[in-house]
Design a protein around this motif. Structure first.
Motif, PDB file in Angstrom:
ATOM      1  N   GLY A 162      -1.658   8.870  12.457  1.00  0.00           N
ATOM      2  CA  GLY A 162      -2.434   7.713  12.154  1.00  0.00           C
ATOM      3  C   GLY A 162      -2.621   7.698  10.581  1.00  0.00           C
ATOM      4  N   SER A 163      -2.910   9.064   9.837  1.00  0.00           N
ATOM      5  CA  SER A 163      -3.112   8.852   8.687  1.00  0.00           C
ATOM      6  C   SER A 163      -1.708   8.435   7.801  1.00  0.00           C
ATOM      7  N   ASP A 164      -0.509   8.964   8.270  1.00  0.00           N
ATOM      8  CA  ASP A 164       0.747   8.509   7.722  1.00  0.00           C
ATOM      9  C   ASP A 164       0.792   6.883   7.668  1.00  0.00           C
ATOM     10  N   VAL A 165       0.427   6.412   8.807  1.00  0.00           N
ATOM     11  CA  VAL A 165       0.518   4.789   9.128  1.00  0.00           C
ATOM     12  C   VAL A 165      -0.545   4.207   8.241  1.00  0.00           C
ATOM     13  N   ALA A 166      -1.661   4.901   8.034  1.00  0.00           N
ATOM     14  CA  ALA A 166      -2.724   3.935   7.182  1.00  0.00           C
ATOM     15  C   ALA A 166      -2.398   4.172   5.827  1.00  0.00           C
ATOM     16  N   SER A 167      -1.497   5.258   5.507  1.00  0.00           N
ATOM     17  CA  SER A 167      -1.064   5.184   4.070  1.00  0.00           C
ATOM     18  C   SER A 167      -0.204   4.356   3.793  1.00  0.00           C
ATOM     19  N   VAL A 168       0.474   3.756   4.815  1.00  0.00           N
ATOM     20  CA  VAL A 168       1.940   2.925   4.350  1.00  0.00           C
ATOM     21  C   VAL A 168       1.431   1.348   4.648  1.00  0.00           C
TER      22      VAL A 168
ATOM     23  N   ASP B 148       4.040  -8.261  -4.379  1.00  0.00           N
ATOM     24  CA  ASP B 148       4.306  -7.382  -3.412  1.00  0.00           C
ATOM     25  C   ASP B 148       2.856  -7.424  -2.500  1.00  0.00           C
ATOM     26  N   ASP B 149       3.159  -6.877  -1.120  1.00  0.00           N
ATOM     27  CA  ASP B 149       1.969  -6.983  -0.162  1.00  0.00           C
ATOM     28  C   ASP B 149       2.331  -5.867   0.756  1.00  0.00           C
ATOM     29  N   LYS B 150       1.482  -5.091   1.141  1.00  0.00           N
ATOM     30  CA  LYS B 150       1.646  -3.938   2.086  1.00  0.00           C
ATOM     31  C   LYS B 150       2.159  -4.122   3.440  1.00  0.00           C
ATOM     32  N   LEU B 151       1.694  -5.178   3.889  1.00  0.00           N
ATOM     33  CA  LEU B 151       1.903  -5.361   5.365  1.00  0.00           C
ATOM     34  C   LEU B 151       3.027  -6.677   5.440  1.00  0.00           C
ATOM     35  N   THR B 152       4.267  -6.167   5.573  1.00  0.00           N
ATOM     36  CA  THR B 152       5.292  -6.767   5.664  1.00  0.00           C
ATOM     37  C   THR B 152       6.251  -6.547   6.811  1.00  0.00           C
ATOM     38  N   VAL B 153       7.011  -7.280   7.409  1.00  0.00           N
ATOM     39  CA  VAL B 153       8.100  -6.867   8.531  1.00  0.00           C
ATOM     40  C   VAL B 153       8.968  -5.697   7.784  1.00  0.00           C
ATOM     41  N   GLY B 154       9.422  -5.835   6.532  1.00  0.00           N
ATOM     42  CA  GLY B 154      10.290  -5.054   6.001  1.00  0.00           C
ATOM     43  C   GLY B 154       9.690  -3.454   6.116  1.00  0.00           C
ATOM     44  N   VAL B 155       8.398  -3.635   5.728  1.00  0.00           N
ATOM     45  CA  VAL B 155       7.825  -2.518   5.512  1.00  0.00           C
ATOM     46  C   VAL B 155       7.432  -1.639   6.965  1.00  0.00           C
ATOM     47  N   VAL B 156       7.266  -2.407   7.878  1.00  0.00           N
ATOM     48  CA  VAL B 156       7.020  -2.073   9.313  1.00  0.00           C
ATOM     49  C   VAL B 156       8.520  -1.437   9.724  1.00  0.00           C
ATOM     50  N   GLN B 157       9.660  -2.278   9.505  1.00  0.00           N
ATOM     51  CA  GLN B 157      10.833  -1.666  10.013  1.00  0.00           C
ATOM     52  C   GLN B 157      11.365  -0.419   9.309  1.00  0.00           C
ATOM     53  N   ARG B 158      11.173  -0.389   8.109  1.00  0.00           N
ATOM     54  CA  ARG B 158      11.549   0.841   7.423  1.00  0.00           C
ATOM     55  C   ARG B 158      10.885   1.860   7.322  1.00  0.00           C
ATOM     56  N   GLU B 159       9.291   1.996   7.283  1.00  0.00           N
ATOM     57  CA  GLU B 159       8.510   3.048   7.197  1.00  0.00           C
ATOM     58  C   GLU B 159       7.772   3.623   8.662  1.00  0.00           C
ATOM     59  N   ILE B 160       7.404   2.498   9.610  1.00  0.00           N
ATOM     60  CA  ILE B 160       6.937   2.986  10.831  1.00  0.00           C
ATOM     61  C   ILE B 160       7.876   3.697  11.850  1.00  0.00           C
TER      62      ILE B 160
END
Length: 138
Positions: free
Chosen positions: A53-59, A35-47
């Protein structure tokens, strides 16, 4: 009796060492799927537009580059480039008992390069106004 027990133990160990290349390839793929924090799936699902900015940094963690724009907002750039080399192999096996290991090798290897760039733009209030991403794999 002692020789028979030794032969049984040696044969069992040799058979256990006979792993086909397809199993090595599966083991390599499993090792690379960490698992890695920076993936396309995480960006699509979470951002989402409107996040702080603090919410983005936590993700996603800390960005690689932060710039300010003339309107008082910021742009955060996440840039990930990875090269993964994996090799799995074994030698020995049944042939090792009879042929001293000649021709008893199985192996698999893989090399993959991937890039992911995520650009997140913030408005003057510090909330996400727009984001985009680009991924490549070769």
């Amino acid at each position: 009796m002692y020789r028979f027990a030794l032969l049984c133990i040696t044969a069992t160990a040799a058979l256990a060492a006979c792993t086909p290349a397809s199993e090595h390839a599966r083991d390599v793929a499993a090792a690379n799927s960490a698992d890695d924090k920076l993936t396309v799936g995480v960006v699509q699902r979470e951002i989402h537009v409107g996040m702080t900015g603090s919410d983005v940094a936590s993700v996603l963690g800390s960005p690689n580059v932060v710039t300010s724009n003339s309107g008082g907002g910021e742009t955060w750039i996440y840039d990930k480039i990875s090269t993964q080399n994996a090799y799995s192999g074994s030698s020995g096996g049944v042939n090792a008992l009879f042929l001293a290991g000649v021709g008893a090798n199985a192996a698999a290897s893989a090399t993959t390069q991937r890039t992911l760039t995520v650009i997140i733009k913030y408005d003057a209030t510090g909330r996400v106004s727009d984001f985009s991403y680009r991924q490549s794999s070769f």
